[in-house]
Design a protein around this motif. Structure first.
Motif, PDB file in Angstrom:
ATOM      1  N   UNK A 136       0.999  -0.883   0.060  1.00 22.85           N
ATOM      2  CA  UNK A 136       0.013   0.175   0.050  1.00 22.85           C
ATOM      3  C   UNK A 136       1.100   1.495  -0.155  1.00 22.85           C
ATOM      4  N   UNK A 137       0.050   2.536  -0.716  1.00 23.26           N
ATOM      5  CA  UNK A 137       1.409   3.612  -0.172  1.00 23.26           C
ATOM      6  C   UNK A 137       1.655   3.959   0.962  1.00 23.26           C
ATOM      7  N   UNK A 138       3.089   4.397   1.298  1.00 24.51           N
ATOM      8  CA  UNK A 138       3.291   4.069   2.666  1.00 24.51           C
ATOM      9  C   UNK A 138       2.653   5.491   3.203  1.00 24.51           C
ATOM     10  N   UNK A 139       1.990   6.470   2.877  1.00 25.91           N
ATOM     11  CA  UNK A 139       0.554   7.195   3.511  1.00 25.91           C
ATOM     12  C   UNK A 139      -0.214   6.889   4.279  1.00 25.91           C
ATOM     13  N   UNK A 140      -0.744   5.928   3.467  1.00 23.94           N
ATOM     14  CA  UNK A 140      -2.033   5.259   3.873  1.00 23.94           C
ATOM     15  C   UNK A 140      -1.883   4.552   4.784  1.00 23.94           C
ATOM     16  N   UNK A 141      -1.069   3.999   4.555  1.00 24.41           N
ATOM     17  CA  UNK A 141      -0.844   3.083   6.241  1.00 24.41           C
ATOM     18  C   UNK A 141       0.006   3.718   7.455  1.00 24.41           C
ATOM     19  N   UNK A 142       0.718   4.952   6.968  1.00 25.99           N
ATOM     20  CA  UNK A 142       0.765   5.686   7.963  1.00 25.99           C
ATOM     21  C   UNK A 142      -0.585   6.588   8.491  1.00 25.99           C
ATOM     22  N   UNK A 143      -1.676   6.885   7.726  1.00 27.06           N
ATOM     23  CA  UNK A 143      -3.485   6.712   7.903  1.00 27.06           C
ATOM     24  C   UNK A 143      -3.843   5.805   9.333  1.00 27.06           C
ATOM     25  N   UNK A 144      -3.714   4.549   8.349  1.00 26.78           N
ATOM     26  CA  UNK A 144      -4.447   3.457   9.127  1.00 26.78           C
ATOM     27  C   UNK A 144      -3.940   2.659  10.570  1.00 26.78           C
ATOM     28  N   UNK A 145      -2.280   2.910  10.818  1.00 27.16           N
ATOM     29  CA  UNK A 145      -1.888   3.400  12.451  1.00 27.16           C
ATOM     30  C   UNK A 145      -2.031   3.683  12.613  1.00 27.16           C
ATOM     31  N   UNK A 146      -2.273   5.371  12.615  1.00 29.00           N
ATOM     32  CA  UNK A 146      -2.557   6.371  13.651  1.00 29.00           C
ATOM     33  C   UNK A 146      -3.782   5.789  14.049  1.00 29.00           C
ATOM     34  N   UNK A 147      -4.995   5.414  13.599  1.00 36.94           N
ATOM     35  CA  UNK A 147      -6.458   4.991  13.691  1.00 36.94           C
ATOM     36  C   UNK A 147      -6.369   3.794  14.983  1.00 36.94           C
ATOM     37  N   UNK A 148      -5.457   3.094  14.516  1.00 35.77           N
ATOM     38  CA  UNK A 148      -5.471   1.845  15.169  1.00 35.77           C
ATOM     39  C   UNK A 148      -4.632   1.754  16.404  1.00 35.77           C
ATOM     40  N   UNK A 149      -3.790   2.755  16.347  1.00 38.14           N
ATOM     41  CA  UNK A 149      -2.973   3.447  17.806  1.00 38.14           C
ATOM     42  C   UNK A 149      -3.929   4.274  18.896  1.00 38.14           C
ATOM     43  N   UNK A 150      -5.555   5.030  18.361  1.00 38.99           N
ATOM     44  CA  UNK A 150      -5.753   5.508  19.203  1.00 38.99           C
ATOM     45  C   UNK A 150      -6.916   4.687  20.016  1.00 38.99           C
TER      46      UNK A 150
END
Length: 150
Positions: A136-150
């Protein structure tokens, strides 16, 4: 003719790390017994996931047109707990459970108020223009990681 707020499609949104997407059960969603046909829960979840992606700034249409890739459901597990019925107002609550290089695991709950009607776990694989899994595009992975960490 001037645009009104009613000319804009409904959009869900985030409450903390959980995306909420509301919908109403219409006649077309039900079977002859008057309850939501089981496959329509998958449609409800798909709409909610697509809206969740849009909410985090992922434009699937542009990604496809630009040759970046698209998400495709690779696996779906749904547990049906209680039936939804004609006229029910439902909320699909979605959250990112796990992000991998070429996929994302999403937990989805179909709710009628506080009542849990169905529970889904979806694996969406990211496919390149050749229909093969790719990162996946790196920026998409980063967005998902931020969501899963909340």
């Amino acid at each position: 003719m001037t645009a009104s707020p009613f000319d804009t499609p409904y959009r869900g949104g985030f409450v903390g790390a959980h995306h909420h997407f509301a919908l109403t059960v219409y006649f077309e969603d039900t079977d002859t017994a008057g309850i939501v046909y089981y496959a329509n829960y998958l449609k409800f979840m798909e709409r909610a996931r697509s809206d969740m992606l849009r909410s985090v700034g992922i434009d699937q249409r542009a990604a496809k047109e630009d040759g970046i890739g698209v998400y495709a459901v690779a696996e779906a597990h749904v547990r049906y707990l209680r039936p939804a019925r004609l006229g029910d107002d439902l909320v699909i609550v979605s959250s990112v459970e796990q992000v991998r290089a070429a996929s994302v695991h999403i937990h989805q709950r179909v709710m009628r108020g506080a009542e849990h009607l169905a529970d889904g776990r979806i694996t969406a694989a990211f496919l390149g223009p050749d229909d093969r899994p790719r990162r996946q595009p790196r920026e998409w992975v980063d967005r998902f990681h931020r969501l899963s960490e909340d």
